[in-house]
Scaffold this motif. Sequence first.
Motif, PDB file in Angstrom:
ATOM      1  N   ALA A 310       0.855  -1.196   0.000  1.00  0.00           N
ATOM      2  CA  ALA A 310       0.000   0.000   0.000  1.00  0.00           C
ATOM      3  C   ALA A 310       0.886   1.241   0.000  1.00  0.00           C
ATOM      4  N   PHE A 311       0.334   2.313  -0.514  1.00  0.00           N
ATOM      5  CA  PHE A 311       0.936   3.640  -0.415  1.00  0.00           C
ATOM      6  C   PHE A 311       0.240   4.359   0.740  1.00  0.00           C
ATOM      7  N   VAL A 312       1.030   4.931   1.659  1.00  0.00           N
ATOM      8  CA  VAL A 312       0.455   5.639   2.820  1.00  0.00           C
ATOM      9  C   VAL A 312       0.803   7.119   2.711  1.00  0.00           C
ATOM     10  N   ALA A 334      -4.290   2.880  -1.838  1.00  0.00           N
ATOM     11  CA  ALA A 334      -3.902   4.151  -1.220  1.00  0.00           C
ATOM     12  C   ALA A 334      -4.577   4.297   0.138  1.00  0.00           C
ATOM     13  N   ILE A 335      -3.750   4.498   1.163  1.00  0.00           N
ATOM     14  CA  ILE A 335      -4.240   4.747   2.524  1.00  0.00           C
ATOM     15  C   ILE A 335      -3.933   6.207   2.825  1.00  0.00           C
ATOM     16  N   LEU A 336      -4.987   7.031   2.920  1.00  0.00           N
ATOM     17  CA  LEU A 336      -4.813   8.481   2.926  1.00  0.00           C
ATOM     18  C   LEU A 336      -5.307   9.126   4.216  1.00  0.00           C
ATOM     19  N   LEU A 342      -7.418  15.492   0.146  1.00  0.00           N
ATOM     20  CA  LEU A 342      -7.172  14.078  -0.146  1.00  0.00           C
ATOM     21  C   LEU A 342      -8.460  13.261  -0.342  1.00  0.00           C
ATOM     22  N   PRO A 343      -9.487  13.429   0.500  1.00  0.00           N
ATOM     23  CA  PRO A 343     -10.736  12.703   0.232  1.00  0.00           C
ATOM     24  C   PRO A 343     -11.411  13.150  -1.068  1.00  0.00           C
ATOM     25  N   GLU A 344     -11.218  14.399  -1.437  1.00  0.00           N
ATOM     26  CA  GLU A 344     -11.780  14.911  -2.693  1.00  0.00           C
ATOM     27  C   GLU A 344     -11.156  14.201  -3.897  1.00  0.00           C
ATOM     28  N   ILE A 345      -9.858  13.992  -3.860  1.00  0.00           N
ATOM     29  CA  ILE A 345      -9.159  13.376  -4.988  1.00  0.00           C
ATOM     30  C   ILE A 345      -9.305  11.856  -4.953  1.00  0.00           C
TER      31      ILE A 345
END
Length: 410
Positions: A310-312, A334-336, A342-345
């Motif tokens: 995962a990408f964090v 993706a862990i954001l 960030l939630p928008e994208i």
Amino acid sequence: MRILYDHQIFTLQNYGGISRYFCELMGRLSQDPDIELTLALCKSRNENLRNLHLTNRARQNNNIPLCDAQESPTIQKIMHLGLPVARKIARIGFPIIRKVAPIDVLNNLRSNQRESVRFLKKQEFDLFHPTYYDPYFTKYLMNKPYVLTVHDMIHELYPDFFSPYDRTKEGKKQLIESANSIIAVSENTKKDIIKLFDVDPDLIHVVYHGNPFESEIKSPIDSSVNSSFLKKPYLLYVGNRKGYKNFIFFIKTMAKLLKKYENLHIYCAGGGPFDLNEMKMLRKLDLSSKVHYIKTNNYIMKQLYANAQAFVFPSLYEGFGLPILEAFSCGCPAILSNSSSLPEIGADAACYFDPNDPESLARRVEEVLSDNNYRNQCIIKGFERLKFFSWEKTAQETKTVYGNLACHLM
């Protein structure tokens, strides 16, 4: 329609999201028969310019030598103070600076600034689009309009993370309040501009970025990053590790998980080698053999994303978040952080955590590590979400902003 771009980001940045944005934008607009563009620049060390494919018509205005030189940490520190401070240093020309800068980066700053001013004075353009926030150009515009792209409001919202000598915030304020039109890279950025400045919302247009790997030409395979050399499984952290990027929170939270999952590693891509404080922290947490720095290029990045569990992205604030699209395009979950844009994208294609709550982050990482079905769902949703973004869309929507401004001023 004749568009003039200046030198700023290509003097300041060797590699990064803002210069990538302008290169992708110029590359596509140069193919449009309605657009004639000029980049006012003499010399640059920017890697994104190497991959910029301009048409012959645009290229004739831009014979830009690219300097191949070692990074100078001292020069990078000076540049991070912002262009106005760097220009003052360039005029003074400290001997010590010349010693640590064999190609004289500050001379490049002087020559690039002169080139931008020369094109501004010629007035052979319809619209000016500065590439960063130094207001040096305002006295040369005469009555010509300019469009400003605002990439984030980090300097305004997190001033403690920047040098007291950094004048970026002041320059940005001046340019935002006098721009004829503003491009914001996300709805969240637009909201922040409106909250912080007295700006008519109708002047701000949201134009998203595209996928950084969208038109990537494959590089020759670098054996040093062949996937067999990577210590798997691993989590991926990308980019700068300072301040608001929340790297210390990330590593301290992951310390327990790295002990629990004995084979798990973390790769930190880009952002420069670990500094003394970071190495001290890793030693104290007994993680020196589990957390690795790796120097990158686009090919290496794709390898890292493709092989990661995962990408964090623990950042407290991002104007857009290009690494999200990079991860999606490589099939990497993706862990954001659930903050800022960030939630928008990421929308429903990513999983989110509270960047101030270690348990929230740990739960999300364990969920992805332990549940293959959930991980695969994230990958599928990432590919779907990626379809919403393209550099062609960025270019066409930017052209619309240019055109509407030109028509309004006629």
